[in-house]
Design an enzyme around this catalytic site. Structure first.
Site, PDB file in Angstrom:
ATOM      1  CD  GLU A 115      80.744 -61.063  -2.645  1.00  0.00           C
ATOM      2  OE1 GLU A 115      80.475 -62.216  -3.009  1.00  0.00           O
ATOM      3  OE2 GLU A 115      81.682 -60.799  -1.882  1.00  0.00           O
TER       4      GLU A 115
HETATM    5  C1  TNX Z   1      83.200 -63.661  -4.012  1.00  0.00           C
HETATM    6  S1  TNX Z   1      83.910 -62.354  -6.299  1.00  0.00           S
HETATM    7  C2  TNX Z   1      83.900 -62.555  -3.563  1.00  0.00           C
HETATM    8  C3  TNX Z   1      84.879 -62.715  -2.503  1.00  0.00           C
HETATM    9  C4  TNX Z   1      85.030 -64.137  -2.085  1.00  0.00           C
HETATM   10  C5  TNX Z   1      84.961 -65.034  -3.284  1.00  0.00           C
HETATM   11  C6  TNX Z   1      85.207 -66.471  -2.978  1.00  0.00           C
HETATM   12  C7  TNX Z   1      84.008 -61.136  -5.426  1.00  0.00           C
HETATM   13  C8  TNX Z   1      84.259 -59.901  -6.100  1.00  0.00           C
HETATM   14  N1  TNX Z   1      83.844 -61.320  -4.125  1.00  0.00           N
HETATM   15  O1  TNX Z   1      84.532 -61.911  -1.402  1.00  0.00           O
HETATM   16  O2  TNX Z   1      86.263 -64.278  -1.444  1.00  0.00           O
HETATM   17  O3  TNX Z   1      83.692 -64.903  -3.863  1.00  0.00           O
HETATM   18  O4  TNX Z   1      85.236 -67.235  -4.134  1.00  0.00           O
END
Ligand code: TNX
Length: 527
Positions: A339
């Site tokens: 992300e």
């Molecule tokens: C996505 S999945 C994220 C996290 C969040 C999570 C909550 C991923 C690699 N990153 O930053 O905590 O969703 O479900």
């Protein structure tokens, strides 16, 4: 599970033929059927009339000369003494006349690998043989589940302690079977982490991934950048400002040792180049304009980025990787990479091309969320697949270059997603995940075009935006974590929802006895 009925019949009964919930959940007092354990064993051969009875004279004999076998024996004795009230001495040799539980190395069976075991039960003895201590440990976890559920009592229970006769041959399907705990959004104390380790080790999970940094907090002491924890782990950090705290290096080393004693490897994660707001609050020089951003206690993602063009960034990253690698006996060092929406694609590649090799420089295998597969430098890395889609050409192409993949599809394996719309905790962006949803998928075939040989294993991540306490952790992890553990350990041929739900129903009272706050899913006929 292959059930070979020991009546001279050649019948190999598939797991679907195991008793289902209606008949199999043992009433309090019953002796569990051989093989009615989670995760399902590879091969089970019951023998009628060969039950072993644990008694006041039972001794635990461990492989002479092996401190590691002795340690497994001591753990087994500590697990069985409270409920039985028996002394269960642990000895390198035992008089033949005494009922004996033997933990022996040198099984000499290649198929068992490093973590497999053979468990044999007859009227006089129980023998667990393995090639390595990890296999003995796995065998003792099976044995604990084969004892009546009252074995979980912390005080003596007067009853007979029988184990069903026969033999089990067991070894894991995948080398990597993990769970992740997010200690960044809310810090969880070493005691809470240890309690979680205890619970997951029962299901033959062998990796615990700790998500140690994020926008809301930084949770691991780094000597060369001390404000990371004094500021980033200080008061007011965490979601809603309610999750402060951090692990000192001494805490972390203790956790590594504690996990290792349960044959679990800790995988540390520092998330970058995104998810770095807490670090930038502590050190404004990690931003491009040198201005500290405000601390963040909300749950937004994708707004922070390290400054990709700045040498200070790489000095920081190398210091952190070096110190973390020095704390880490295990092979993997997770560098996040998810992300990074505030990092341009070109910057992301620049960053990964520089940082992935840094992990190798300090002797570790780089591990990151599946976005790292955009970088050619990920060929020697492990990628953690977290997408909800079942196609991802970038990950498949990386696997063709050598990248190994740990499967954590968010709509199946994420322990932070709600069970249904009424679940008081958790998020739901990836969907609701009831027990059956967590169980009914195959890590080897889930991602289109990814060869099974590229799948290193499976991991169930538990993000902690909505979690506060150990009870919260337990409520979200159980009973889904055992579903993921079974996908990681048991052969695909044993996969059977009716069998799993029957074994889970039988397991529930053990959590109750231990005070584990599991979710009583309506999909399970809890006994
Ligand atoms: C996505 S999945 C994220 C996290 C969040 C999570 C909550 C991923 C690699 N990153 O930053 O905590 O969703 O479900």
């Amino acid at each position: 599970m292959l059930i070979v009925v020991a009546l001279g019949l050649p019948a190999a009964v598939p797991i679907a033929a195991l008793p289902t919930a209606a008949s199999a959940a043992p009433a309090a007092g019953a002796v569990p059927a051989l093989g009615s354990v989670i995760p399902a064993p590879v091969e089970v051969r019951p023998v009628a009339g060969a039950d072993f009875r644990l008694g006041p004279l039972t001794v635990i004999r461990t492989q002479p000369g092996s401190a590691a076998a002795r340690a497994v024996g001591d753990q087994l004795a500590r697990a069985l003494r409270p409920a039985t009230g028996y002394p269960l001495p642990v000895l390198p040799a035992a008089p033949r006349v005494l009922p004996t539980i033997s933990l022996l190395l040198g099984a000499g069976e290649a198929q068992l690998g490093d973590e497999g075991y053979r468990l044999s039960v007859d009227r006089r003895s129980i023998t667990i043989r393995a090639n390595k201590p990890a296999g003995l440990f796995a065998g003792t976890q099976t044995l604990r589940q084969l004892l009546p559920q009252e074995i979980e009592s912390r005080t003596p229970v007067r009853r007979s302690w029988s184990v069903a006769g026969g033999s089990i041959v067991d070894h894991p399907r995948f080398a990597y079977r993990g769970s992740m705990l997010d200690v960044a959004r809310h810090f969880h104390t070493p005691d809470e982490i240890r309690a979680y380790i205890d619970e997951i080790s029962r299901f033959k999970i062998n990796h615990l991934h700790l998500h140690l940094s994020d926008d809301q907090g930084w949770r691991i002491q780094i000597d060369s950048w001390p404000r990371l924890t004094t500021v980033g782990g200080g008061p007011g950090t965490g979601v809603d400002g309610t999750g402060p705290g951090y692990l000192t290096k001494a805490d972390y080393r203790d956790l590594v040792r504690y996990a290792a004693a349960r044959h679990i490897t800790i995988v540390p994660e520092i998330d970058m180049p995104g998810h770095v707001n807490a670090a930038q609050v502590a050190y404004p020089e990690l931003t491009c304009d040198g201005v500290a951003p405000p601390p963040r206690t909300d749950t937004a993602v994708g707004y922070s980025s390290l400054c990709i063009g700045s040498e200070t960034t790489y000095r920081f990253v190398e210091d952190v990787i070096r110190e973390l690698a020095a704390l880490t006996p295990g092979p993997y060092l997770h560098i996040g990479g998810d992300e990074a929406h505030a990092t341009t694609d070109a910057d992301y590649l620049t960053f990964q091309q520089r940082v992935l090799p840094l992990v190798a420089k300090y002797g570790k295998t780089a591990y990151g969320w599946n976005e790292i597969t955009q970088s050619p430098a990920s060929a020697n890395a492990v990628a953690q697949f977290w997408d909800t889609a079942t196609t991802n050409p970038t990950v498949v192409a990386a696997a063709a270059r050598g990248t190994k993949v740990v499967m954590s599809p968010a709509n199946k394996a994420y322990l932070d997603q709600k069970y249904d719309r009424n679940t008081p905790l958790g998020l739901s962006w990836a969907g609701y995940i009831e027990v059956r949803t967590a169980y009914d998928w195959d890590p080897a075939t889930h991602l289109t075009g990814l060869p099974a040989s590229a799948v290193l294993g499976v991991e169930a991540p538990l993000w902690s935006e909505t979690l506060r306490s150990l009870d919260d952790i337990e409520f979200m992890a159980f009973p889904r974590l055992p579903a993921i553990a079974e996908l990681g350990w048991s052969p695909a041929s044993t996969h059977d929802w009716e069998s799993f739900r029957a074994r889970l129903a039988a397991y529930g009272p053990r959590w109750t006895a231990r005070g584990v706050d599991f979710y009583p899913s309506p999909q399970i006929d809890w006994s």
